[in-house]
Motif scaffolding. Structure first.
Motif, PDB file in Angstrom:
ATOM      1  N   PRO A 215       0.808  -1.231   0.000  1.00 11.06           N
ATOM      2  CA  PRO A 215       0.000   0.000   0.000  1.00 11.06           C
ATOM      3  C   PRO A 215       0.841   1.281   0.000  1.00 11.06           C
ATOM      4  CG  PRO A 215      -0.925  -1.595   1.515  1.00 11.06           C
ATOM      5  CD  PRO A 215       0.381  -2.161   1.050  1.00 11.06           C
ATOM      6  N   LEU A 216       1.998   1.252   0.680  1.00 14.71           N
ATOM      7  CA  LEU A 216       2.868   2.437   0.686  1.00 14.71           C
ATOM      8  C   LEU A 216       3.376   2.744  -0.721  1.00 14.71           C
ATOM      9  CD1 LEU A 216       4.433   4.644   2.174  1.00 14.71           C
ATOM     10  CD2 LEU A 216       6.244   2.959   2.617  1.00 14.71           C
ATOM     11  N   PHE A 217       3.823   1.710  -1.430  1.00  7.44           N
ATOM     12  CA  PHE A 217       4.288   1.925  -2.796  1.00  7.44           C
ATOM     13  C   PHE A 217       3.130   2.322  -3.702  1.00  7.44           C
ATOM     14  CE2 PHE A 217       5.356   0.589  -7.110  1.00  7.44           C
ATOM     15  CZ  PHE A 217       6.584   1.210  -7.280  1.00  7.44           C
ATOM     16  N   MET A 218       1.964   1.732  -3.477  1.00 13.89           N
ATOM     17  CA  MET A 218       0.784   2.085  -4.260  1.00 13.89           C
ATOM     18  C   MET A 218       0.414   3.547  -4.075  1.00 13.89           C
ATOM     19  SD  MET A 218      -1.524   0.820  -6.312  1.00 13.89           S
ATOM     20  CE  MET A 218      -1.511   2.392  -7.148  1.00 13.89           C
ATOM     21  N   TYR A 219       0.581   4.047  -2.856  1.00 13.24           N
ATOM     22  CA  TYR A 219       0.303   5.462  -2.565  1.00 13.24           C
ATOM     23  C   TYR A 219       1.242   6.363  -3.371  1.00 13.24           C
ATOM     24  CZ  TYR A 219       0.420   9.900  -0.050  1.00 13.24           C
ATOM     25  OH  TYR A 219       0.412  11.237   0.264  1.00 13.24           O
ATOM     26  N   LYS A 220       2.543   6.023  -3.381  1.00 13.97           N
ATOM     27  CA  LYS A 220       3.518   6.822  -4.139  1.00 13.97           C
ATOM     28  C   LYS A 220       3.212   6.778  -5.635  1.00 13.97           C
ATOM     29  CE  LYS A 220       7.329   6.311  -0.837  1.00 13.97           C
ATOM     30  NZ  LYS A 220       8.722   5.828  -0.628  1.00 13.97           N
ATOM     31  N   MET A 221       2.836   5.614  -6.114  1.00 17.69           N
ATOM     32  CA  MET A 221       2.483   5.461  -7.525  1.00 17.69           C
ATOM     33  C   MET A 221       1.255   6.300  -7.863  1.00 17.69           C
ATOM     34  SD  MET A 221       1.567   1.864  -9.452  1.00 17.69           S
ATOM     35  CE  MET A 221       0.840   1.826 -11.093  1.00 17.69           C
ATOM     36  N   GLY A 222       0.254   6.270  -6.993  1.00 17.61           N
ATOM     37  CA  GLY A 222      -0.966   7.042  -7.217  1.00 17.61           C
ATOM     38  C   GLY A 222      -0.718   8.541  -7.214  1.00 17.61           C
ATOM     39  N   VAL A 223       0.099   9.009  -6.275  1.00 13.84           N
ATOM     40  CA  VAL A 223       0.426  10.441  -6.204  1.00 13.84           C
ATOM     41  C   VAL A 223       1.097  10.896  -7.497  1.00 13.84           C
ATOM     42  CG1 VAL A 223       1.906  12.150  -5.069  1.00 13.84           C
ATOM     43  CG2 VAL A 223       0.556  10.552  -3.695  1.00 13.84           C
ATOM     44  N   PHE A 224       2.017  10.080  -8.007  1.00 16.52           N
ATOM     45  CA  PHE A 224       2.727  10.446  -9.241  1.00 16.52           C
ATOM     46  C   PHE A 224       1.764  10.555 -10.414  1.00 16.52           C
ATOM     47  CE2 PHE A 224       4.651   9.167 -13.254  1.00 16.52           C
ATOM     48  CZ  PHE A 224       5.704  10.064 -13.356  1.00 16.52           C
ATOM     49  N   PHE A 225       0.952   9.530 -10.629  1.00 16.43           N
ATOM     50  CA  PHE A 225       0.079   9.540 -11.807  1.00 16.43           C
ATOM     51  C   PHE A 225      -1.055  10.552 -11.676  1.00 16.43           C
ATOM     52  CE2 PHE A 225       1.881   5.228 -12.680  1.00 16.43           C
ATOM     53  CZ  PHE A 225       2.329   5.505 -13.962  1.00 16.43           C
ATOM     54  N   LEU A 226      -1.569  10.759 -10.478  1.00 16.11           N
ATOM     55  CA  LEU A 226      -2.622  11.754 -10.291  1.00 16.11           C
ATOM     56  C   LEU A 226      -2.133  13.173 -10.551  1.00 16.11           C
ATOM     57  CD1 LEU A 226      -4.422  10.325  -7.124  1.00 16.11           C
ATOM     58  CD2 LEU A 226      -5.375  10.518  -9.437  1.00 16.11           C
ATOM     59  N   SER A 227      -0.829  13.377 -10.436  1.00 14.40           N
ATOM     60  CA  SER A 227      -0.258  14.692 -10.727  1.00 14.40           C
ATOM     61  C   SER A 227      -0.224  14.977 -12.220  1.00 14.40           C
ATOM     62  CB  SER A 227       1.161  14.789 -10.149  1.00 14.40           C
ATOM     63  OG  SER A 227       2.062  13.966 -10.883  1.00 14.40           O
ATOM     64  N   GLY A 228      -0.449  13.937 -13.028  1.00 20.95           N
ATOM     65  CA  GLY A 228      -0.412  14.093 -14.476  1.00 20.95           C
ATOM     66  C   GLY A 228       0.976  14.012 -15.073  1.00 20.95           C
ATOM     67  N   ALA A 229       1.962  13.655 -14.254  1.00 24.72           N
ATOM     68  CA  ALA A 229       3.349  13.632 -14.728  1.00 24.72           C
ATOM     69  C   ALA A 229       3.624  12.535 -15.738  1.00 24.72           C
ATOM     70  CB  ALA A 229       4.301  13.474 -13.535  1.00 24.72           C
ATOM     71  N   GLY A 230       2.756  11.534 -15.806  1.00 21.74           N
ATOM     72  CA  GLY A 230       2.995  10.441 -16.746  1.00 21.74           C
ATOM     73  C   GLY A 230       2.031  10.403 -17.908  1.00 21.74           C
ATOM     74  N   ASP A 231       1.133  11.382 -17.984  1.00 22.88           N
ATOM     75  CA  ASP A 231       0.099  11.362 -19.027  1.00 22.88           C
ATOM     76  C   ASP A 231       0.659  11.454 -20.440  1.00 22.88           C
ATOM     77  OD1 ASP A 231      -1.729  11.164 -17.027  1.00 22.88           O
ATOM     78  OD2 ASP A 231      -2.561  13.177 -17.235  1.00 22.88           O
ATOM     79  N   HIS A 232       1.858  11.992 -20.597  1.00 27.56           N
ATOM     80  CA  HIS A 232       2.422  12.162 -21.937  1.00 27.56           C
ATOM     81  C   HIS A 232       2.933  10.844 -22.540  1.00 27.56           C
ATOM     82  CE1 HIS A 232       5.821  12.282 -19.212  1.00 27.56           C
ATOM     83  NE2 HIS A 232       6.661  12.141 -20.226  1.00 27.56           N
ATOM     84  N   VAL A 233       3.130   9.819 -21.710  1.00 29.11           N
ATOM     85  CA  VAL A 233       3.596   8.524 -22.223  1.00 29.11           C
ATOM     86  C   VAL A 233       2.656   7.373 -21.879  1.00 29.11           C
ATOM     87  CG1 VAL A 233       6.047   9.134 -22.334  1.00 29.11           C
ATOM     88  CG2 VAL A 233       5.093   8.263 -20.189  1.00 29.11           C
ATOM     89  N   ILE A 234       1.877   7.520 -20.814  1.00 28.53           N
ATOM     90  CA  ILE A 234       0.919   6.482 -20.417  1.00 28.53           C
ATOM     91  C   ILE A 234      -0.469   7.112 -20.357  1.00 28.53           C
ATOM     92  CG2 ILE A 234       0.289   4.774 -18.662  1.00 28.53           C
ATOM     93  CD1 ILE A 234       3.176   4.760 -17.734  1.00 28.53           C
ATOM     94  N   PRO A 235      -1.361   6.763 -21.290  1.00 27.34           N
ATOM     95  CA  PRO A 235      -2.706   7.347 -21.300  1.00 27.34           C
ATOM     96  C   PRO A 235      -3.419   7.176 -19.962  1.00 27.34           C
ATOM     97  CG  PRO A 235      -2.324   6.082 -23.293  1.00 27.34           C
ATOM     98  CD  PRO A 235      -1.152   5.806 -22.388  1.00 27.34           C
ATOM     99  N   ARG A 236      -4.234   8.163 -19.645  1.00 29.33           N
ATOM    100  CA  ARG A 236      -4.884   8.160 -18.330  1.00 29.33           C
ATOM    101  C   ARG A 236      -5.717   6.915 -18.101  1.00 29.33           C
ATOM    102  NH1 ARG A 236      -6.940  13.526 -15.480  1.00 29.33           N
ATOM    103  NH2 ARG A 236      -4.711  13.791 -15.806  1.00 29.33           N
TER     104      ARG A 236
END
Length: 280
Positions: A215-236
């Motif tokens: 869950p801790l790693f999942m939280y970090k992963m969620g924070v990153f993607f929710l920020s939109g930092a990965g939208d340019h390479v991984i579709p939402r």
């Protein structure tokens, strides 16, 4: 021999020593070409299919027909779990661009293929022998969706997927040994003792990995993607699907291990009460 090498020899004749060196280069280049174009997925799937059949018809041939399929499934899980942890850890360590939206490396792709092949083989097992076990079938289908989209659709995000793979499979060796012992505990006294011995440490190990670190790693992963930092390479829609699948898997794991803890507590309490009655 490749036609290009024949043409090279005809235009530029070489001495015996140089010819030996050239032959070595030919072998190396042809080997590399074969490895490059050799499809990993069918090879790995054939490997797990072979291991399953060896388990079913050789290793567990004297076991009850009711538990032979489950034992064979554990057998391929053992062949996948620890090697996957080692391979994924090495692939993560070797990647200098580690990050949630980093491009997948060739070796990370190989590790993903290795796991895709395992889940495909185990899915076949459930469809043939346990078609009513919808929880595991859905789990395997969802896991395959995450792995396949990461490997063959977006070509990014293997860092997160492989970390989650390590967390999921690091308990595999202990879990499969515990499962096999549980399958035999009613018939074999040694298996029953091993099952009883393994249960508390396995439950504790599983609880820490799936209940806290995951869950801790999942939280970090969620924070990153929710920020939109990965939208340019991984579709939402893909990373949202990943998060839903991983969160569901974590919740199911927590419920499963919680029920096992409750069952263990009840068994120990019952044994304690029975021993107290004997004493009195």
């Amino acid at each position: 021999m490749s036609p290009s090498f024949v043409l090279f020899d005809f235009i530029f004749p070489v001495s015996d020593s140089e010819s030996f060196k050239l032959n070595s280069v030919r072998v190396s280049m042809e080997t590399l070409t074969l490895v490059h174009f050799l499809p990993n997925l069918p090879v790995f799937f054939s490997l797990f299919l072979t291991i399953y059949l060896v388990g079913y018809f050789v290793v567990f041939r004297n076991w009850s027909p009711k538990i032979r399929p489950e034992a064979s499934s554990c057998f391929i899980s053992l062949a996948h779990g620890t090697p996957a942890v080692v391979l994924a850890s090495f692939a993560l360590y070797a990647d200098s661009q580690r990050g949630f939206a980093a491009p997948n490396t060739a070796f990370q792709g190989l590790v993903l293929d290795y796991s895709i092949a395992y889940f495909l083989m185990d899915l076949c097992h459930y469809l043939v022998f346990c078609p009513s076990d919808l929880i595991f079938i859905c789990h395997h289908l969802a896991t395959l969706f995450v792995f396949v989209t990461c490997r063959y659709v977006v070509f990014h995000g293997a860092y997160a997927i492989l970390v989650l793979l390590v967390l999921a499979e690091v308990t595999s060796g202990c879990q499969n040994t515990w499962t096999l012992a549980g399958a035999l505990k009613s018939d074999v006294a040694t298996a029953a003792k091993l099952y009883e011995l393994l249960s508390p440490p396995f439950y504790a190990f599983y609880s820490v990995v799936r209940g806290f670190i995951g869950p801790l790693f999942m939280y970090k992963m969620g924070v990153f993607f929710l920020s939109g930092a990965g939208d340019h390479v991984i579709p939402r829609w893909i990373w949202v699907s990943w998060i839903i699948v991983v969160l569901s898997a974590i919740l199911v794991s927590i419920l499963w291990i919680s029920n096992l803890w409750v069952e263990l507590y009840r068994e120990r309490k019952t044994k304690l009460q029975e021993s107290e009655k004997k004493i009195s």
